[in-house]
Design a protein around this motif. Structure first.
Motif, PDB file in Angstrom:
ATOM      1  N   GLY A  24       7.122  -1.229  45.874  1.00 23.42           N
ATOM      2  CA  GLY A  24       8.407  -1.299  45.705  1.00 23.42           C
ATOM      3  C   GLY A  24       8.892  -0.318  44.605  1.00 23.42           C
ATOM      4  N   VAL A  25       7.816   0.774  44.221  1.00 20.89           N
ATOM      5  CA  VAL A  25       8.007   1.589  43.208  1.00 20.89           C
ATOM      6  C   VAL A  25       7.378   2.980  43.688  1.00 20.89           C
ATOM      7  N   ARG A  26       8.604   4.144  43.347  1.00 20.91           N
ATOM      8  CA  ARG A  26       8.045   5.474  43.920  1.00 20.91           C
ATOM      9  C   ARG A  26       8.742   6.376  42.881  1.00 20.91           C
ATOM     10  N   PHE A  27       8.236   7.099  42.386  1.00 19.39           N
ATOM     11  CA  PHE A  27       9.008   8.109  41.302  1.00 19.39           C
ATOM     12  C   PHE A  27       8.280   9.396  41.366  1.00 19.39           C
ATOM     13  N   PRO A  28       9.200  10.342  41.071  1.00 20.11           N
ATOM     14  CA  PRO A  28       8.852  11.829  40.974  1.00 20.11           C
ATOM     15  C   PRO A  28       7.949  11.995  39.571  1.00 20.11           C
ATOM     16  N   GLY A  29       7.010  12.948  39.504  1.00 17.90           N
ATOM     17  CA  GLY A  29       6.030  13.071  38.572  1.00 17.90           C
ATOM     18  C   GLY A  29       6.634  13.929  37.598  1.00 17.90           C
ATOM     19  N   LEU A  30       6.332  13.700  36.367  1.00 16.90           N
ATOM     20  CA  LEU A  30       6.680  14.596  35.122  1.00 16.90           C
ATOM     21  C   LEU A  30       5.003  15.062  34.755  1.00 16.90           C
ATOM     22  N   THR A  31       4.408  16.066  35.675  1.00 16.84           N
ATOM     23  CA  THR A  31       2.986  16.390  35.477  1.00 16.84           C
ATOM     24  C   THR A  31       2.927  17.165  34.197  1.00 16.84           C
ATOM     25  N   HIS A  32       1.718  16.691  33.788  1.00 14.44           N
ATOM     26  CA  HIS A  32       1.523  17.646  32.376  1.00 14.44           C
ATOM     27  C   HIS A  32      -0.096  17.300  32.088  1.00 14.44           C
ATOM     28  N   PRO A  33      -0.462  18.709  31.330  1.00 19.13           N
ATOM     29  CA  PRO A  33      -2.132  18.298  31.274  1.00 19.13           C
ATOM     30  C   PRO A  33      -2.016  17.157  29.799  1.00 19.13           C
ATOM     31  N   GLY A  34      -2.827  16.027  29.767  1.00 20.40           N
ATOM     32  CA  GLY A  34      -2.853  15.280  28.368  1.00 20.40           C
ATOM     33  C   GLY A  34      -3.521  16.112  27.406  1.00 20.40           C
ATOM     34  N   ALA A  52      15.807   4.075  38.622  1.00 23.33           N
ATOM     35  CA  ALA A  52      15.682   4.924  40.092  1.00 23.33           C
ATOM     36  C   ALA A  52      14.076   4.846  40.247  1.00 23.33           C
ATOM     37  N   ILE A  53      13.168   4.452  39.450  1.00 24.85           N
ATOM     38  CA  ILE A  53      11.774   4.351  40.082  1.00 24.85           C
ATOM     39  C   ILE A  53      11.680   3.019  41.009  1.00 24.85           C
ATOM     40  N   PHE A  54      12.570   2.262  40.933  1.00 23.16           N
ATOM     41  CA  PHE A  54      12.372   1.188  41.900  1.00 23.16           C
ATOM     42  C   PHE A  54      13.089   1.536  42.978  1.00 23.16           C
ATOM     43  N   ASP A  55      12.236   1.174  44.363  1.00 21.21           N
ATOM     44  CA  ASP A  55      12.617   1.386  45.376  1.00 21.21           C
ATOM     45  C   ASP A  55      13.736   0.320  45.922  1.00 21.21           C
ATOM     46  N   GLN A  56      14.921   0.795  45.828  1.00 26.38           N
ATOM     47  CA  GLN A  56      16.054  -0.238  45.966  1.00 26.38           C
ATOM     48  C   GLN A  56      16.118  -0.756  47.583  1.00 26.38           C
ATOM     49  N   LEU A  57      15.684   0.298  48.338  1.00 32.29           N
ATOM     50  CA  LEU A  57      15.845   0.190  49.963  1.00 32.29           C
ATOM     51  C   LEU A  57      14.912  -1.145  49.943  1.00 32.29           C
ATOM     52  N   SER A  58      13.634  -1.276  49.703  1.00 30.71           N
ATOM     53  CA  SER A  58      12.562  -1.978  49.929  1.00 30.71           C
ATOM     54  C   SER A  58      12.925  -3.249  49.215  1.00 30.71           C
ATOM     55  N   CYS A  59      13.478  -3.328  48.055  1.00 32.28           N
ATOM     56  CA  CYS A  59      13.884  -4.436  47.791  1.00 32.28           C
ATOM     57  C   CYS A  59      15.020  -5.166  48.311  1.00 32.28           C
ATOM     58  N   ILE A  60      16.064  -4.491  48.930  1.00 32.30           N
ATOM     59  CA  ILE A  60      16.986  -4.984  49.788  1.00 32.30           C
ATOM     60  C   ILE A  60      16.769  -5.469  51.176  1.00 32.30           C
ATOM     61  N   ILE A  61      15.857  -4.886  51.442  1.00 34.77           N
ATOM     62  CA  ILE A  61      15.101  -5.311  52.848  1.00 34.77           C
ATOM     63  C   ILE A  61      14.489  -6.706  52.586  1.00 34.77           C
ATOM     64  N   CYS A  90       4.933   5.346  34.295  1.00 37.15           N
ATOM     65  CA  CYS A  90       6.146   5.747  34.938  1.00 37.15           C
ATOM     66  C   CYS A  90       6.720   6.483  33.748  1.00 37.15           C
ATOM     67  N   PRO A  91       7.778   7.467  34.279  1.00 38.88           N
ATOM     68  CA  PRO A  91       8.506   8.108  33.273  1.00 38.88           C
ATOM     69  C   PRO A  91       9.334   7.376  32.271  1.00 38.88           C
ATOM     70  N   CYS A  92       8.906   6.470  31.498  1.00 38.33           N
ATOM     71  CA  CYS A  92       9.892   5.579  30.714  1.00 38.33           C
ATOM     72  C   CYS A  92       9.739   6.338  29.367  1.00 38.33           C
ATOM     73  N   GLU A  93      10.661   6.277  28.661  1.00 35.82           N
ATOM     74  CA  GLU A  93      10.990   6.896  27.186  1.00 35.82           C
ATOM     75  C   GLU A  93      10.608   5.723  25.920  1.00 35.82           C
ATOM     76  N   GLY A  94       9.819   6.030  25.211  1.00 34.12           N
ATOM     77  CA  GLY A  94       9.921   5.275  23.888  1.00 34.12           C
ATOM     78  C   GLY A  94      10.221   5.843  22.524  1.00 34.12           C
ATOM     79  N   ARG A  95      11.400   5.402  22.134  1.00 37.21           N
ATOM     80  CA  ARG A  95      11.775   5.993  20.852  1.00 37.21           C
ATOM     81  C   ARG A  95      11.733   5.123  19.782  1.00 37.21           C
ATOM     82  N   ILE A  96      11.704   5.829  18.668  1.00 42.27           N
ATOM     83  CA  ILE A  96      11.714   5.254  17.332  1.00 42.27           C
ATOM     84  C   ILE A  96      13.107   5.285  17.010  1.00 42.27           C
TER      85      ILE A  96
END
Lengths: 454, 454, 454, 454
Positions: free
Chosen positions: D153-163, D408-417, D384-390
């Motif tokens: 139920g999760v699918r998201f675009p990557g914010l790809t980066h070198p660690g 938007a990372i949650f696949d609303q379609l599969s949830c609805i089905i 997932c691309p979540c943001e941690g803020r101070i």
């Protein structure tokens, strides 16, 4: 677990000519062009494609190749792909084919492209009455960015997309196309309202066997003879998608194409590293070879359920699409407006084409006042990620169209360096106006206050 | 320190009629309408405005007021403002007037608006041949959001902007307008290409003394008589800006207007809580009264320096603008495409107006299949923040236009609740297809897969 | 139809002192502060609020008022509001109160604000060991924008939000707060790890009757005596929301607050025109008076259903919120990094506070090299819309925190003008290095290449 | 014209082990690791890298490989690259090295990754006191998207980066690192404030010859013996960049690294398809092998000019970076808050680490109430691309940290089905509450109203 690498369905060797590729290409739309491969619903596949001219345009500073390009050769497409569901049953006419564009880009080892304007006598472009001669700019890619030795001071991230993606037409649809376009071509008497201001010719490109490539159909065979005389040219976008040139059809987007023949017979090509709304100079995107990774899905009966025919037959439909989530973000835009009064001062009635033409002309003129030639500006506005909007279409008699340019495409650094150098020399020579000019050059969108202070 | 509160230059009492306002309004463009106030460069001022009809349309469920609206009354504008520099010297013809839109919104106590479609015989709209009758939707505002009792399940943040902002024309420019529009109006013989598919009438609204309001010029006076017969109507956008209906001219944006008369004589009105690109239903924005806080700046000689005439005289110019930084963010868009083939199947030549018409029709049809009436959809696409693009304008004979709808305007919650209720009842009755229908209703843009599974 | 204008529930007269307001204010959290008004679920209401100090800080260039400010007076809050459902039944402990922030802004006629740093001996701030003295900057608003005469060359759109929004605590929760904070305050012996580098004092602000304002409870009454000695101070954010200082709690956002007492007793205040993540200088937002239009909704039993206690009692919960859709868009960010090694070179263990402190110090230093004083930079980073991130919190021993500054807050125009003037003079004097300096000043984020060429 | 294809400087064969690669890798920081290649300023080069463990973690459903992973092997890095200017002169200590990340992604043919949590006794993670056991999730890539069979139920675009990206330390800097970290490790007595709530161990990873790989330095040689005993581990980010794990260091971004040794000796590795701010589960990004196309620039003397030491020596600096323009756009965020009160109810003083821990715990709990296990949620919030803020760091005693999840990372379609299926079955069984539950599952962020109606 399951492998996730995309299966390469069609590979391309850019050193070979279009008709020499291992998997044959085609440059016409016809229901009987045989599929070159089967792809399953849900499967991630990769197809590669030549640039729209199949390598006729070179990485050099001469526009001769653009000038002499025979448009009957275009566009070289990859496909058709026959799409099956997970049970192996092909897509059927009346279905909807959802194609997700998972990834795409230039072909490794061929990371360059070009933008051109055509000669007025060889196709022209949106502004061909102002720009009658062939020109060309070369673009090089650095990852997501493109820059051109021919248009200094500009660098921008590409909103890469296939200019052409479409399904094969049925025989009925093909007939509709040929008939309506022939009818238009025959009216070419100069009285057409739009043609007073848009001089592109011919009005429509009709079928011709000349340079016709039909995939696995052997050239010269009786079958080829028949098909070549009726196969639709690839220039315009139509009911099947085709050359829709929608610049936002990029990574993560999804297009829902109507299915007209069994298997859908999906073809794609004309990869663009970047394009502005309108693709105004005709060869106006950053044209390149490329790869496309896609996933198909068949929506049974979806054509009827989701696409309403807007015309005399059930075939008069248009695709739908969704925009992907990773477009370049721009926050500052400089916007030019046009209304439907032409350059001769004549009033046209709610004509968005005329209004947009004027907006583009306004923008070109503005940019050229900062050191770019008008030809450079024309090419730039054709291929950079600018937005063309129909802002008002009801306040008769004027349609209002706008062209919005993201200011971030201009390399502010090189402008500032340039400006400061000029300032240095200028001060010595007391030519203050040139100084002001050069600073203006470096801050296009904030020009006004400087002008004010001068 | 210096006070920062905006100075109220023109206040409005919405309980009074346009001609009863303390500071007189006007509804025509004319160089001789006297300024109602002076504003200084750099000064933050506030102007208030009635809605475009001056209160003729009511907060009720009847479209009678729209149906019978006399278009000669519109648009009631606030101004003109005479703009001076910090030394007290007014703007001069040839200058550029930069107007920053610092803030704007509905008038406190009057937080509602309306959207309508006009009768075919009373002005019509972009799709009047499909929607010939007057309709109306009322919108209420909750801070940044609008919702309508007439179009349930929809709520969106407004991209609020003045539909009209412009400078006074010079006599020369006024003559150019009157002449070219009269010429067009006289050609109304039905042979015009666009008119085959866009039936709005009249082709142009010519000057008329009927309902003419000219600010401080006393109605019936000889001066009024003369001016009323030549003052330009406010319907179309023109060289002076005017009714440009550019939806992005919102908070933080800046418009650069040419100055044609001493003092610039800036007027504004026709406030829109929200509007879609094209404002397709004509009375198509969410129309309201409102306030506008703005700051002016004079760029001496800027008209010549930054605006290139695109026509026979130096007056044939168009404004430029910059978009502000606080537009609503939408990340998911559903996009409809149209090509320049009309509903009768006829091929038009690179006609963006026809292409956009078809894109809008496609979108209306799509939405209506989920429970909205076509009239609701038409109004919605006219006033919600949808984007109308000229995607391809060179691939003859087809222009490709697109209409992009942000899916976030649909209240997914109420859809889901609605769907689950339907599901409940439907299960009892074993009418599975209706169930599927209703779930589709709640997830417009992901419809296809559900259809596929059904 | 129904009226849509927000009902004004609490009005403010900024010319009066906090205790003179018609509807009494309060500056403590206590379950027994009586509600000042009832609001219904779904109703759009408007509340107004004084600035957090109730007018003690003036629109002038002296920081004396900040220096001598007695923190026991703060924060003056508007409320409590008793929230009822549509049947008139009040919210109950255990419910969740959803508050939508429909609109908010400065009070008309009072469009200015201030940002300050406190004296080390009077509260201090995040960097008080580097900035021990009180400072102040005044900000003026032009619609969505703020600018300061004290920090030239900066102008940015506000992400306006209430610094404080919260429900009343129950007696149990109040006891928990008082006990745990007293315990901490008692440990103030200097050995605390964070205190080696963060010198703010006191460690916790405990209840005190001094300057205590309790709404309708008459000062000096026995009831007041009792409550004042136990009412919680408003400085920290806690389980009830309170002074959470979340800068994204702006237009269109929604906060879900736990309900601890009947009626929820919602209070709000401490309006910020803008704030950076962290609000580092303590009086660090652009502080102002303001209005807030909001809509409440009661989710029965929602506290248990959606908030999981993370502590020894069911009261140890935190609010949830959703961000609104109209935040300013910025596309270019300059990012500074910090790791958990302090200024003395000592290694701390995964300490995000230390890491963030170093990121902020790095940013201040960077900005100050372009002409700003460090005090200006400290204030600017406290109130501009910069983002503070916890980037890595697991790679022991170093937490990595980042501070991202949107480059668009710098007024590039004034920088460029400034630079070109300097260039002019400098050329005459052949002091090239100053020239380079001044150009750098105008293009903060592209500094490096210029440096490279110099 | 000039070729534009990136030059492959280091290639990788993922079928080989780290020490078998053609171009040798290294897993420590040391000034004397010899460069493997020269790169010129301005040149577009491509380097490839193994995943951080060099292939020790498999594409399967067992977490045994994570559980037994020896951390002394990590991280395998590609490089060092020696950077020269266009005249062939290498970068010098004191210069700044600007590295533009032009493109990056998974290695063709190896398009998968994994996320894990470590055993408490083997490194742990941010929440290891709540999640003491090793777990693993596998991710597959479809172009820009990632999905996991382990977290449906999760699918998201990557914010790809070198660690990891960093320059080699000088001997002096290496000594500083070793000394300060040793000092910290020696204090591991449990009294450290943060360690009461963050149980990761060891406090610092000190140099060890075990599994030490030093590029071209032959294992076991005297040189290797010496270096292996002093070479810094790669776990934490430090002054040289290194393991900064900044998720926005993606396409088009630029990092400015200090140069400590001649040639700069740039190394990179630990490619992440995606990561959330904080990378909370330690092996918390979507770890993969990958390629990186980059361009270097040397800013002579830039370290001194642009980086201010924040510590006892001129080496105590941190890199700066700029964010690229093509990050995924999300418009809706669900935000969780934490304050610096720990799970035992104890008050900590402005401790952002504790506050962030609580925010993450709140989010995990919330998600788990919709059907995910807490382990799934922990992993998801880590990658997932979540943001941690101070958000607030001054309102003593509570730091306020927030964690924002893009819905938007949650696949609303599969949830609805899923929801509709449940509804179907549930209706038959009259178990309405389960029905409500399942609908909630499909609309996480709009939960409250449904709860309210139930």
């Amino acid at each position: 677990m399951a492998p996730s690498t995309p299966r390469v369905v069609v590979g391309i060797d850019v050193k070979k000519r279009p008709w020499e590729q291992l998997v044959p290409l085609h440059n016409r739309w016809h229901p009987d062009i045989p599929p070159v491969a089967d792809v399953k619903e849900g499967e991630l596949v990769r197809v590669e494609m030549v640039d729209w001219t199949g390598g006729r345009v070179g990485d050099n500073n001469s526009a001769e190749d653009i000038k002499s390009l025979d448009l009957t050769i275009t566009h070289y497409l990859t496909g058709p792909l026959r799409v099956l569901d997970t049970d192996g049953k092909p897509a059927q006419p009346g279905d909807l084919l959802a194609v997700e564009i998972c990834n795409l880009g230039p072909l490794p080892g061929d990371e360059w492209g070009y933008t051109g304007t055509f000669d007025r006598e060889n196709g022209g472009g949106f502004l061909t009455d102002h720009f009658p001669c062939a020109t060309k700019a070369i673009w090089y890619f650095e990852g997501i960015y493109a820059y051109s030795p021919n248009i200094p001071g500009v660098r921008f991230p590409g909103l890469t997309h296939p200019g052409i993606i479409g399904t094969a037409p049925s025989h009925d649809l093909l007939n509709i196309w040929n008939e309506r376009e022939r009818k238009l071509a025959e009216t070419d008497t100069g009285f057409l309202k739009l043609c007073e201001v848009v001089h592109q010719r011919p009005l429509a490109s009709l079928p011709t066997p000349k340079n016709c490539l039909l995939g696995k159909i052997k050239e010269g065979s009786p079958e080829w003879q028949k098909m070549a005389n009726e196969a639709a040219r690839t220039i315009p976008g139509r009911e099947n998608g085709g050359n829709c040139d929608i610049k936002n059809l990029s990574r993560g987007s999804k297009v829902y194409l109507p299915v007209f023949v069994e298997g859908a017979n999906l073809s794609t090509g004309d990869m663009h590293f970047s394009q502005g709304d309108g693709e105004v100079s005709f060869c106006g995107a950053i044209e390149m070879s490329g790869f496309l990774e896609l996933k198909c899905e068949i929506i049974r009966g979806g054509m009827k359920e989701y696409l309403t025919p807007m015309g005399p037959t059930p075939l008069h439909v248009n695709p739908i699409f969704e925009i992907g989530p990773v477009e370049p973000r721009f926050s500052e835009w400089l916007v030019f407006e046009g209304i439907s009064v032409d350059e001769a001062g004549q009033q046209h009635y709610l004509d968005a084409t005329v209004a947009y033409k004027r907006a583009v002309l306004n923008a070109i003129d503005y940019l050229s006042s900062f050191g770019y030639s008008k030809e450079q500006s024309y090419i730039l506005l054709s291929c950079c990620p600018c937005e063309g909007r129909i802002s008002g279409i009801v306040d008769s008699p004027n349609a209002v169209a706008t062209l919005a340019i993201p200011t971030a495409i201009f390399d502010q650094l090189s402008c500032i360096i340039y400006a400061s150098i000029i300032v240095y020399f200028i001060q010595c020579q007391k030519v203050i106006s040139v100084c002001i000019f050069s600073i203006l050059f470096c801050c296009l969108f904030i020009f006004h206050k400087l002008g004010h202070k001068a």
